[in-house]
Enzyme design. Structure first.
Site, PDB file in Angstrom:
ATOM      1  N   HIS A  55       0.826  -1.206   0.000  1.00 13.76           N
ATOM      2  CA  HIS A  55       0.000   0.000   0.000  1.00 13.76           C
ATOM      3  C   HIS A  55       0.868   1.266   0.000  1.00 13.76           C
ATOM      4  CE1 HIS A  55      -4.147   1.450   1.582  1.00 13.76           C
ATOM      5  NE2 HIS A  55      -3.611   2.327   0.762  1.00 13.76           N
ATOM      6  N   ARG A  92      -1.034 -13.042 -19.181  1.00 10.17           N
ATOM      7  CA  ARG A  92      -0.231 -14.254 -19.276  1.00 10.17           C
ATOM      8  C   ARG A  92      -0.696 -15.244 -18.224  1.00 10.17           C
ATOM      9  NH1 ARG A  92       6.029 -13.425 -18.529  1.00 10.17           N
ATOM     10  NH2 ARG A  92       5.455 -13.306 -16.330  1.00 10.17           N
ATOM     11  N   GLU A 105      10.197 -17.094 -25.801  1.00 10.59           N
ATOM     12  CA  GLU A 105      11.298 -16.928 -24.846  1.00 10.59           C
ATOM     13  C   GLU A 105      12.196 -18.158 -24.815  1.00 10.59           C
ATOM     14  OE1 GLU A 105       9.564 -16.231 -20.976  1.00 10.59           O
ATOM     15  OE2 GLU A 105       7.950 -17.644 -21.361  1.00 10.59           O
ATOM     16  N   ASN A 158      14.090 -11.243 -21.671  1.00 12.59           N
ATOM     17  CA  ASN A 158      14.915 -11.638 -20.518  1.00 12.59           C
ATOM     18  C   ASN A 158      15.254 -13.128 -20.568  1.00 12.59           C
ATOM     19  OD1 ASN A 158      14.078  -9.089 -19.885  1.00 12.59           O
ATOM     20  ND2 ASN A 158      13.123  -9.602 -17.938  1.00 12.59           N
ATOM     21  N   ARG A 215      20.073 -15.268 -14.957  1.00 17.96           N
ATOM     22  CA  ARG A 215      19.575 -13.896 -14.782  1.00 17.96           C
ATOM     23  C   ARG A 215      19.945 -13.313 -13.431  1.00 17.96           C
ATOM     24  NH1 ARG A 215      13.339 -14.145 -16.627  1.00 17.96           N
ATOM     25  NH2 ARG A 215      13.196 -12.318 -15.321  1.00 17.96           N
ATOM     26  N   CYS A 225       8.028  -7.753 -24.763  1.00 14.48           N
ATOM     27  CA  CYS A 225       7.596  -7.283 -23.443  1.00 14.48           C
ATOM     28  C   CYS A 225       8.675  -7.432 -22.377  1.00 14.48           C
ATOM     29  CB  CYS A 225       6.321  -8.014 -23.008  1.00 14.48           C
ATOM     30  SG  CYS A 225       6.557  -9.782 -22.777  1.00 14.48           S
TER      31      CYS A 225
END
Lengths: 526, 93
Positions: A179, A320, A418, A440, A451, A488
């Site tokens: 929040h 997705r 990917e 990525n 990664r 993306c």
């Protein structure tokens, strides 16, 4: 000089003294007399209510609702009622309050409903405010123009703080979806979460780079100079990109480029102007699935997806399907002890292995599709048969819903490109309605570079000629066969790669919402 | 309950009976002198509509039915007013 590294939760730069947001409650002196303990608790609850009423007068909108809810809870005798028996049994007031609030919080945490679980922050806030009042502590007003530092900052601390002289937040805990992180983003307050190794000293001078998440304590002159340079470059970039935010995305010659956004939490769309983008290129549904929490049911997922579709109106929204496994484990769903999780049961491999979980998500998606322009995207596709299987399940979900008389629609089904196999042989995946390049993972799998290992991160370059050749092949395949190809991954959010991608013929980018302006600016210069 | 009134209504609010709707409901209930109770099923358990702690703990979701009953002074008005609040989607809460 010391350094901490965390995650940037709200972008920006700030330099100033640290102000430790203390975890109060420690110093309550017990009287040993139950009647006095009960009275002390009553007084503390009363003082806490008064503080909140003061605060309520100075806030509005969503913030006012949060405070009004906390006041209503404190004013309800039921909240404090369980304490009286605990105090009568000989416990001091603070322990009684902790126990009573603890069981309330437990109840909220165990809910399968996310809206309900999210109220835990408010209860924690109420709990610590009363504990501080009990200890006789005045509200510690952090000075304006400081860096609020602590394990976490509560919504009421954020709202009651004076931000007129800017400031920043650095916490060891927290989360980018909390929040407070959302409040910080909407107010433009730089915030770094999960900072480590943790150092907490009042008054120490801090440089907060909430673009990369780097924090420097007691900086030397060189670090300060470098920071100032970065901060002013950031400010200049912000000014220019802000000017681009609401413009159409086009190249210098007027060619239009489609610019979509990547989101995770449906609440993010409350802070994105739909006129600044062409829709959602990637909504990561994993956000709804939290490790340790019950799996979200169909209704819960449907509401989340529908919120985003209604926000987007006629613009496309690509959601997705659950992409967990790899670096995103969920106990009970993802396999334990995989020796190489990135090559293991993840993405669509996992959801096809768990039709019970997949079915719920596909039903929720088919229902949401009735409310807008939805496309569904499968992650980690390696074989054409995976699309066939998922399409069959989606078909079943749609038929079931129709038979039950529930409004639904069958969305288009596309895939992430990917896994290198897809990029090398896109023609095998004719069943895919569209491709979205996940740069990525495509980089990680093509270059065989992890990664998340800093020692090899220099090798992880999406602009490596081999990766670019794969991306070129996908774009070409899409153009020849009239299939939409977007990108993306982080690469699309990085202005330095935008030129390369545009020249390769990429027509659709999907970027982080905060990068919209910069991306449009980069495209406009080409 | 003698001279009690009872009614029910379906919750249409997006997120069900959550923070803001609960604040609105308990505030309204407190404006009536009558004893007002709500429940998720007609058989109860009935809980005090003036207690936000208890109302929140019901975790009433969207599309669920809310049963309302009241007894004592202004019971009929109280039930009608609360039903209307739910129908009006908690006045946009």
């Amino acid at each position: 000089m010391q350094r901490m590294q965390g995650q940037a939760a709200s972008k920006g730069f700030f330099a100033g003294p640290a102000c430790v947001v203390a975890d109060h409650a420690a110093t309550y002196a017990h009287s040993g007399n139950p009647a006095q303990e009960a009275q002390a608790l009553r007084d503390a609850v009363f003082s806490a209510t008064l503080e909140l009423q003061d605060l309520l007068a100075s806030v509005e909108g969503e913030a006012a609702d949060v405070i009004a809810f906390q006041i209503a809870m404190l004013e309800d005798e039921e909240l404090v009622a369980p304490c009286w028996d605990i105090i009568a049994s000989g416990e001091p007031a603070d322990a009684a309050w902790r126990m009573a609030m603890g069981s309330q919080i437990e109840n909220y945490l165990s809910s399968d409903d996310e809206y309900f679980r999210a109220r835990v922050t408010d209860l924690e806030d109420i709990k610590s405010r009363v504990l501080r009042c009990l200890a006789g502590g005045k509200q510690v007003k952090a000075a304006a123009g400081t860096v609020l530092v602590g394990h976490d900052v509560s919504p009421s601390q954020f709202l009651s703080h004076d931000w007129s002289k800017a400031g920043a937040i650095v916490v060891s805990g927290g989360s980018i979806t909390s929040h407070v992180a959302m409040l910080a983003r909407s107010r433009g307050i730089p915030m770094v979460v999960r900072a480590a190794p943790w150092v907490e000293t009042d008054g120490v001078h801090m440089l907060v780079d909430a673009e990369t998440g780097a924090v420097i304590l007691n900086p030397d002159a060189a670090a300060t100079a470098a920071f100032e340079q970065k901060a002013s470059a950031f400010a200049a970039r912000q000014r220019v990109s802000e000017a681009f935010r609401l413009r159409p995305t086009m190249r210098r010659d007027g060619t239009r480029i489609q610019l979509l956004v990547n989101i995770a939490d449906p609440a993010e769309v409350d802070h994105i102007d739909i006129n600044s983008c062409d829709g959602v290129g990637l909504m990561r549904s994993e956000f709804l699935f939290r490790d340790g929490a019950p799996l979200p049911d169909e209704e819960h997922q449907y509401r989340a997806y529908r919120k985003v579709l209604e926000w987007a109106g006629e613009k496309p929204v690509t959601i997705r399907t659950l992409d967990i496994g790899g670096d995103k484990p969920i106990t009970g769903l993802t396999p334990e002890g995989e020796s190489n999780p990135f090559l293991g049961l993840r993405g669509v491999r996992l959801t096809l292995a768990r039709p019970d979980v997949f079915r719920v998500q596909l039903r929720a998606l088919a229902r949401a599709a009735a409310h807008g322009n939805l496309q569904v995207m499968l992650p980690m596709v390696t074989l054409p048969d995976e699309i066939t299987q998922a399409a069959q399940l989606l078909d079943d979900a749609e038929k079931e819903l129709s038979a039950e008389g529930i409004a639904c629609h069958k969305p288009k089904l596309g895939i992430m490109a990917e896994v290198p196999a897809v990029a090398i042989s896109p023609e095998l995946f004719k069943a895919a309605a569209f491709f979205s390049i996940g740069s990525n993972d495509l980089t990680q799998y093509t270059l065989a570079v992890s990664r998340d290992d800093a020692r090899v991160s220099a090798l992880s370059d999406p602009a490596h000629p081999a990766v670019l050749r794969l991306i070129t092949g996908l774009i070409q395949y899409g153009a020849d066969n009239n299939i939409s190809v977007s990108l993306c991954g982080d690469m699309a959010s990085d202005p330095k790669h935008v030129e390369t991608l545009v020249k390769l013929g990429l027509k659709t980018f999907s970027v982080a919402p905060s990068m919209i302006g910069e991306n449009k600016q980069a495209i406009a210069s080409l | 309950m003698s001279d009690a009134t009872q009614d029910s209504v379906v919750i249409t609010h997006d997120v069900g009976l959550h923070a803001r709707p609960s604040v609105a409901l308990t505030k309204l209930a407190k404006t009536f002198p009558s004893k007002i109770e709500i429940a998720a099923t007609a058989d109860g358990p009935w809980i005090d509509a003036k207690s936000i702690v208890k109302v929140m703990a019901m975790k009433a979701k969207q599309h669920s039915t809310l049963h309302i009953r009241a007894a004592g002074d202004g019971a009929a008005q109280a039930v009608a007013a609360i039903k209307q609040l739910v129908i009006d989607d908690f006045a946009g809460a």
